[in-house]
Write a protein that holds these residues in place. Structure first.
Motif, short mmCIF file in Angstrom:
data_model
loop_
_atom_site.label_atom_id
_atom_site.label_comp_id
_atom_site.label_asym_id
_atom_site.label_seq_id
_atom_site.Cartn_x
_atom_site.Cartn_y
_atom_site.Cartn_z
N MET B 1 0.85 -1.20 0.00
CA MET B 1 0.00 0.00 0.00
C MET B 1 0.88 1.24 0.00
O MET B 1 1.66 1.44 0.92
CB MET B 1 -0.90 0.01 1.23
N PRO B 2 0.76 2.03 -1.03
CA PRO B 2 1.63 3.21 -1.10
C PRO B 2 1.29 4.21 0.00
O PRO B 2 0.12 4.42 0.30
CB PRO B 2 1.32 3.79 -2.49
N LEU B 3 2.31 4.78 0.59
CA LEU B 3 2.15 5.87 1.57
C LEU B 3 1.46 5.47 2.86
O LEU B 3 1.16 6.33 3.68
CB LEU B 3 1.38 7.04 0.94
N PHE B 4 1.18 4.18 3.03
CA PHE B 4 0.39 3.77 4.20
C PHE B 4 1.04 4.18 5.51
O PHE B 4 0.40 4.82 6.36
CB PHE B 4 0.17 2.25 4.16
N ASP B 5 2.33 3.83 5.68
CA ASP B 5 3.02 4.16 6.92
C ASP B 5 3.10 5.68 7.13
O ASP B 5 2.88 6.17 8.24
CB ASP B 5 4.43 3.56 6.92
N ARG B 6 3.38 6.37 6.05
CA ARG B 6 3.52 7.82 6.14
C ARG B 6 2.18 8.49 6.46
O ARG B 6 2.10 9.40 7.28
CB ARG B 6 4.06 8.37 4.83
N LEU B 7 1.15 8.01 5.79
CA LEU B 7 -0.19 8.57 6.06
C LEU B 7 -0.60 8.32 7.50
O LEU B 7 -1.20 9.18 8.15
CB LEU B 7 -1.22 7.96 5.10
N GLU B 27 -10.68 5.82 6.60
CA GLU B 27 -11.63 6.64 5.85
C GLU B 27 -10.96 7.27 4.63
O GLU B 27 -11.57 7.41 3.57
CB GLU B 27 -12.19 7.73 6.77
N THR B 28 -9.69 7.63 4.80
CA THR B 28 -8.96 8.23 3.68
C THR B 28 -8.84 7.25 2.52
O THR B 28 -9.10 7.60 1.36
CB THR B 28 -7.55 8.65 4.14
N PHE B 29 -8.47 6.00 2.85
CA PHE B 29 -8.33 5.00 1.79
C PHE B 29 -9.69 4.73 1.13
O PHE B 29 -9.78 4.58 -0.09
CB PHE B 29 -7.72 3.70 2.32
N ARG B 46 0.27 12.29 -4.32
CA ARG B 46 0.55 12.41 -2.89
C ARG B 46 -0.23 13.58 -2.28
O ARG B 46 -0.88 13.45 -1.26
CB ARG B 46 2.06 12.61 -2.68
N ALA B 47 -0.19 14.71 -2.99
CA ALA B 47 -0.92 15.88 -2.50
C ALA B 47 -2.41 15.58 -2.43
O ALA B 47 -3.09 15.97 -1.47
CB ALA B 47 -0.69 17.07 -3.42
N TRP B 48 -2.89 14.82 -3.41
CA TRP B 48 -4.32 14.49 -3.48
C TRP B 48 -4.74 13.66 -2.28
O TRP B 48 -5.73 13.96 -1.60
CB TRP B 48 -4.57 13.72 -4.78
N ILE B 49 -3.95 12.62 -1.95
CA ILE B 49 -4.37 11.72 -0.88
C ILE B 49 -4.16 12.36 0.50
O ILE B 49 -4.95 12.17 1.42
CB ILE B 49 -3.69 10.33 -1.00
N TYR B 50 -3.12 13.20 0.63
CA TYR B 50 -2.92 13.92 1.90
C TYR B 50 -4.03 14.94 2.11
O TYR B 50 -4.44 15.20 3.23
CB TYR B 50 -1.55 14.60 1.93
N GLU B 122 7.30 14.98 5.41
CA GLU B 122 6.94 14.46 4.09
C GLU B 122 7.82 15.05 2.99
O GLU B 122 7.76 14.60 1.85
CB GLU B 122 5.47 14.73 3.79
N GLU B 123 8.58 16.06 3.36
CA GLU B 123 9.50 16.72 2.41
C GLU B 123 8.80 17.13 1.13
O GLU B 123 9.32 16.92 0.02
CB GLU B 123 10.71 15.81 2.14
N MET B 124 7.62 17.69 1.30
CA MET B 124 6.88 18.18 0.14
C MET B 124 7.44 19.53 -0.30
O MET B 124 7.92 20.31 0.52
CB MET B 124 5.40 18.37 0.49
#
Lengths: 251, 161
Positions: B1-7, B27-29, B46-50, B122-124
């Motif tokens: 799952m992409p970004l799971f740990d970070r999210l 809920e996000t997923f 990434r921006a979209w899911i955050y 997240e180093e965005m």
């Protein structure tokens, strides 16, 4: 003085978000400005401190991970596991069926046309013959028994009294290597041939009923109780239609 | 799952506890799956899911409560930046241990906490942050600057006490 200008850009500088030209200029400024240099170092250190303190601070536990994985997998399975192979095979089969059908249809059309022009030939040959009929009789009760033993089927002939049609005679005819009956009728000055064959000689080539024109002759054809009738002649389509319905009513 | 740990890490930082963080991520997923058609390919995933996670948080009970705690200088959230002052305290964070940094981050208003997390953790890029928080790029810079100042002040207060 220049510091006031640069101070607002230190954040962007440590975040690497300054345009290249600004960045070069700021770097130049930092060499000579202890205050801005100290501030930028402090910003960078704070940035790293937050990064170190907050990254991977909280890790999801295994149970939660599994739960999410399951919920993600369930609704998406039908789409993700959509197997293209059977769909592709079905499409290919459908396409083949369409091609085969249209091929068969075309082949039937070709054979039907061949059959019709053969019939037209037979009709013309009869008209041109010195002995157009083998049995000359206007009496249906003479004609019908004449065919006994000559063709593998029997048929009924209509009562023509009170109609413009006259039975001239009959002969044996062959089509698709099967024997059949050819009856010659006359309406006014026109000769009409009625061919009767066993239906099975034609397979699926012919539609159950058809009407049309062949070499400018009008043609009617239909199938009844295993027999295939063709009515062909240079009389009007109307006359042919009347004769056809007389024949149909007698069977 | 992409970004799971970070999210999850981000969600926990926002919500402050495991249960709410788990609810948020779940809920996000779910929303991301359901609304995946609304994601425009070529834009930042990434921006979209955050953004989904962050909006979900802001409309949750904890989110509404924390968003109500608006910092005093919030109204001045514009492009004019306060000058950073070179004081001995400004290099305090050099010795800032994890414990103190975490406490300070925890105490920050959510609008500061989230922008710091997006930028440092997240180093965005500013552009990604701007897309995630739905604010102009200029505001990203000024809010980040304020957030860093607020973090420094909070850490100093914590250290003194």
């Amino acid at each position: 003085m220049a510091c006031g200008l640069w101070a607002g850009k230190l954040d962007a500088y440590v975040d690497g978000e300054l345009p290249p030209a600004d960045e070069r200029a700021l770097r130049e400024h930092l060499r000579g400005c202890a205050s801005c240099a100290a501030d930028s170092v402090a910003l960078l250190q704070a940035k790293r401190a937050v990064q170190a303190a907050a990254s991977k601070r909280f890790l999801p536990d295994a149970g939660f991970r599994a739960r999410i994985q399951k919920t993600l997998a369930t609704p998406r399975n039908p789409r993700r596991n959509f197997n293209w192979l059977p769909a592709l095979a079905a499409m290919a089969a459908a396409l083949l069926a369409v091609v085969a059908l249209s091929f068969a249809y075309n082949r039937n059309r070709v054979r039907e046309r061949q059959l019709m022009s053969e019939l037209a030939d037979l009709h013309v040959a009869t008209l041109a013959s010195a002995n157009p009929v083998d049995v000359v009789s206007s009496d249906r009760h003479t004609v019908k028994p004449w065919f006994q033993g000559k063709i593998p089927f029997t048929f009924n002939l209509p009562e023509l009294a009170g109609t413009p049609f006259v039975l001239v005679g009959a002969r044996i005819s062959y089509l698709n290597q099967t024997p059949g009956a050819e009856l010659i009728f006359r309406v006014r000055l026109h000769q009409i041939s009625v061919f009767i064959f066993q239906d099975r000689a034609f397979g699926t080539v012919l539609a159950r009923e058809r009407a049309g024109r062949e070499l400018s002759f009008n043609v009617q054809s239909w199938s009844r109780i295993g027999l295939r009738y063709f009515v062909i002649g240079d009389a009007s389509a109307d006359d042919l239609e009347k004769l056809a319905s007389l024949l149909k009513s007698s069977t | 799952m992409p970004l799971f740990d970070r999210l999850y890490n981000f969600a926990h930082w926002l919500a402050g506890n495991r249960e709410e963080a788990e609810d948020l991520v779940q809920e996000t997923f779910a929303k991301a799956l359901k609304g995946f058609s609304s994601f425009q390919p070529g834009t930042n995933f990434r921006a979209w899911i955050y953004r989904i996670l962050r909006n979900t948080f802001l409309t949750s009970r904890t989110g509404l409560k924390s968003a109500a705690t608006v910092p005093l200088d919030w109204e001045a959230d514009d492009d004019t930046l306060p000058a950073t002052q070179s004081t001995p305290e400004s290099i305090l964070l050099e010795r800032l241990d994890h414990q103190l940094a975490r406490q300070a981050l925890d105490q920050l208003p959510v609008h500061y906490r989230e922008i710091l997390l997006l930028c440092e953790v997240e180093e965005m890029s500013y552009q990604e942050i701007s897309a995630t928080l739905a604010i102009p790029a200029g505001t990203v810079m000024s809010r980040l600057s304020r957030a860093r100042r607020a973090l420094r002040d909070t850490a100093q207060k914590l250290q003194r006490s």
